[in-house]
Design a protein around this motif. Structure first.
Motif, PDB file in Angstrom:
ATOM      1  N   TYR A  32      12.661  51.056 -28.700  1.00  0.00           N
ATOM      2  CA  TYR A  32      11.335  50.450 -28.649  1.00  0.00           C
ATOM      3  C   TYR A  32      10.225  51.477 -28.421  1.00  0.00           C
ATOM      4  CZ  TYR A  32      14.157  46.279 -27.914  1.00  0.00           C
ATOM      5  OH  TYR A  32      15.079  45.276 -28.044  1.00  0.00           O
ATOM      6  N   ASP A  33       9.097  51.221 -29.076  1.00  0.00           N
ATOM      7  CA  ASP A  33       7.874  51.899 -28.679  1.00  0.00           C
ATOM      8  C   ASP A  33       7.409  51.260 -27.369  1.00  0.00           C
ATOM      9  OD1 ASP A  33       6.794  51.502 -32.102  1.00  0.00           O
ATOM     10  OD2 ASP A  33       7.959  53.140 -31.219  1.00  0.00           O
ATOM     11  N   ILE A  34       6.804  52.072 -26.502  1.00  0.00           N
ATOM     12  CA  ILE A  34       6.329  51.562 -25.223  1.00  0.00           C
ATOM     13  C   ILE A  34       4.872  51.965 -25.039  1.00  0.00           C
ATOM     14  CG2 ILE A  34       6.596  51.588 -22.716  1.00  0.00           C
ATOM     15  CD1 ILE A  34       8.906  50.243 -24.097  1.00  0.00           C
ATOM     16  N   GLY A  35       4.103  51.035 -24.548  1.00  0.00           N
ATOM     17  CA  GLY A  35       2.694  51.323 -24.325  1.00  0.00           C
ATOM     18  C   GLY A  35       2.256  50.964 -22.923  1.00  0.00           C
ATOM     19  N   TRP A  36       1.208  51.661 -22.484  1.00  0.00           N
ATOM     20  CA  TRP A  36       0.522  51.329 -21.244  1.00  0.00           C
ATOM     21  C   TRP A  36      -0.835  50.734 -21.598  1.00  0.00           C
ATOM     22  CZ3 TRP A  36       2.430  51.179 -16.443  1.00  0.00           C
ATOM     23  CH2 TRP A  36       3.602  51.889 -16.172  1.00  0.00           C
ATOM     24  N   PHE A  37      -1.173  49.667 -20.943  1.00  0.00           N
ATOM     25  CA  PHE A  37      -2.428  48.964 -21.153  1.00  0.00           C
ATOM     26  C   PHE A  37      -3.099  48.755 -19.802  1.00  0.00           C
ATOM     27  CE2 PHE A  37      -1.578  47.676 -25.548  1.00  0.00           C
ATOM     28  CZ  PHE A  37      -0.212  47.878 -25.599  1.00  0.00           C
ATOM     29  N   ARG A  38      -4.372  48.494 -19.819  1.00  0.00           N
ATOM     30  CA  ARG A  38      -5.053  48.193 -18.567  1.00  0.00           C
ATOM     31  C   ARG A  38      -6.112  47.131 -18.788  1.00  0.00           C
ATOM     32  NH1 ARG A  38      -8.227  53.965 -17.629  1.00  0.00           N
ATOM     33  NH2 ARG A  38      -9.812  53.720 -19.280  1.00  0.00           N
ATOM     34  N   THR A  91     -10.009  52.244 -12.649  1.00  0.00           N
ATOM     35  CA  THR A  91      -9.563  51.126 -11.826  1.00  0.00           C
ATOM     36  C   THR A  91      -9.268  49.915 -12.701  1.00  0.00           C
ATOM     37  OG1 THR A  91     -10.797  51.870  -9.874  1.00  0.00           O
ATOM     38  CG2 THR A  91     -10.241  49.524 -10.005  1.00  0.00           C
ATOM     39  N   ALA A  92      -8.055  49.397 -12.581  1.00  0.00           N
ATOM     40  CA  ALA A  92      -7.623  48.269 -13.400  1.00  0.00           C
ATOM     41  C   ALA A  92      -6.201  47.883 -13.002  1.00  0.00           C
ATOM     42  CB  ALA A  92      -7.665  48.626 -14.882  1.00  0.00           C
ATOM     43  N   VAL A  93      -5.754  46.762 -13.530  1.00  0.00           N
ATOM     44  CA  VAL A  93      -4.324  46.442 -13.500  1.00  0.00           C
ATOM     45  C   VAL A  93      -3.700  47.081 -14.732  1.00  0.00           C
ATOM     46  CG1 VAL A  93      -2.579  44.635 -13.517  1.00  0.00           C
ATOM     47  CG2 VAL A  93      -4.734  44.275 -12.269  1.00  0.00           C
ATOM     48  N   TYR A  94      -2.646  47.844 -14.504  1.00  0.00           N
ATOM     49  CA  TYR A  94      -1.967  48.542 -15.598  1.00  0.00           C
ATOM     50  C   TYR A  94      -0.662  47.823 -15.928  1.00  0.00           C
ATOM     51  CZ  TYR A  94      -5.205  52.446 -15.437  1.00  0.00           C
ATOM     52  OH  TYR A  94      -6.333  53.231 -15.525  1.00  0.00           O
ATOM     53  N   TYR A  95      -0.475  47.606 -17.211  1.00  0.00           N
ATOM     54  CA  TYR A  95       0.711  46.920 -17.715  1.00  0.00           C
ATOM     55  C   TYR A  95       1.455  47.834 -18.688  1.00  0.00           C
ATOM     56  CZ  TYR A  95      -1.934  42.736 -16.291  1.00  0.00           C
ATOM     57  OH  TYR A  95      -2.654  41.799 -15.597  1.00  0.00           O
ATOM     58  N   CYS A  96       2.763  47.724 -18.708  1.00  0.00           N
ATOM     59  CA  CYS A  96       3.508  48.346 -19.797  1.00  0.00           C
ATOM     60  C   CYS A  96       4.061  47.232 -20.687  1.00  0.00           C
ATOM     61  CB  CYS A  96       4.619  49.259 -19.295  1.00  0.00           C
ATOM     62  SG  CYS A  96       5.973  48.466 -18.406  1.00  0.00           S
ATOM     63  N   ALA A  97       4.301  47.592 -21.930  1.00  0.00           N
ATOM     64  CA  ALA A  97       4.771  46.618 -22.899  1.00  0.00           C
ATOM     65  C   ALA A  97       5.592  47.326 -23.965  1.00  0.00           C
ATOM     66  CB  ALA A  97       3.593  45.884 -23.542  1.00  0.00           C
ATOM     67  N   SER A  98       6.476  46.598 -24.589  1.00  0.00           N
ATOM     68  CA  SER A  98       7.318  47.146 -25.640  1.00  0.00           C
ATOM     69  C   SER A  98       6.911  46.577 -26.989  1.00  0.00           C
ATOM     70  CB  SER A  98       8.788  46.827 -25.373  1.00  0.00           C
ATOM     71  OG  SER A  98       9.018  45.426 -25.476  1.00  0.00           O
ATOM     72  N   GLY A  99       7.103  47.370 -28.018  1.00  0.00           N
ATOM     73  CA  GLY A  99       6.798  46.939 -29.366  1.00  0.00           C
ATOM     74  C   GLY A  99       7.763  47.552 -30.346  1.00  0.00           C
ATOM     75  N   PHE A 104       0.269  52.164 -33.790  1.00  0.00           N
ATOM     76  CA  PHE A 104      -1.038  51.566 -34.054  1.00  0.00           C
ATOM     77  C   PHE A 104      -1.026  50.079 -33.712  1.00  0.00           C
ATOM     78  CE2 PHE A 104      -5.169  51.262 -35.892  1.00  0.00           C
ATOM     79  CZ  PHE A 104      -5.229  49.994 -36.457  1.00  0.00           C
ATOM     80  N   SER A 105      -0.006  49.383 -34.169  1.00  0.00           N
ATOM     81  CA  SER A 105       0.087  47.948 -33.876  1.00  0.00           C
ATOM     82  C   SER A 105       0.178  47.697 -32.390  1.00  0.00           C
ATOM     83  CB  SER A 105       1.303  47.346 -34.579  1.00  0.00           C
ATOM     84  OG  SER A 105       1.145  47.362 -35.976  1.00  0.00           O
ATOM     85  N   LEU A 106       0.919  48.573 -31.694  1.00  0.00           N
ATOM     86  CA  LEU A 106       1.102  48.360 -30.267  1.00  0.00           C
ATOM     87  C   LEU A 106      -0.175  48.685 -29.498  1.00  0.00           C
ATOM     88  CD1 LEU A 106       2.974  47.646 -27.915  1.00  0.00           C
ATOM     89  CD2 LEU A 106       3.743  50.031 -27.906  1.00  0.00           C
TER      90      LEU A 106
END
Length: 125
Positions: A32-38, A91-99, A104-106
């Motif tokens: 999986y590709d993995i991303g960090w989001f906030r 400053t934020a809530v940070y999430y990780c997610a799989s794609g 680019f899509s992720l």
């Protein structure tokens, strides 16, 4: 079924460093590709950084380039986000997610299959 759990958030002073971890269970991460989001209060969620399944490709948002580094240890089933020279606007809530549809899509389109529960990062003196 893949599950993701973030850790490592907390309070850090401006200019300081923090390392976030995204640990997987249920399935191995290496497919999986993995991303960090906030997501900051009152703002839309944004893609911060993403890494390809083999670790050979990376994406960084302009706001974190040169300060944040994403890496993965597939043997430990974990992806990391090293945050250096942090700013109050981080400053934020940070999430990780799989794609599984490319970085680019992720990262740009937030087309993720599985999301973690998030970890709070607060940058303040």
């Amino acid at each position: 079924q893949l599950q993701l759990v973030e850790s490592g958030g907390g309070l850090v002073q401006p200019g300081g460093s923090l390392r976030l971890s995204c640990a997987a269970s249920g399935l191995t991460l290496d497919s999986y590709d993995i991303g960090w989001f906030r997501q900051a209060p009152g703002k839309e969620r944004e893609g911060v950084s993403c890494i390809g399944s083999s670790g050979g490709s990376h994406y960084y948002a302009n706001s974190v380039k040169g300060r944040f580094t994403i890496s993965r240890d597939n043997a430990r089933n974990t992806v990391y986000l090293q945050m250096n020279k942090v700013k109050p606007e981080d400053t934020a809530v940070y999430y990780c997610a799989s794609g599984s549809h490319g970085l680019f899509s992720l990262c740009e389109l937030s087309q993720a299959d599985v999301w973690g529960q998030g970890t709070q990062v607060t940058v303040s003196s």
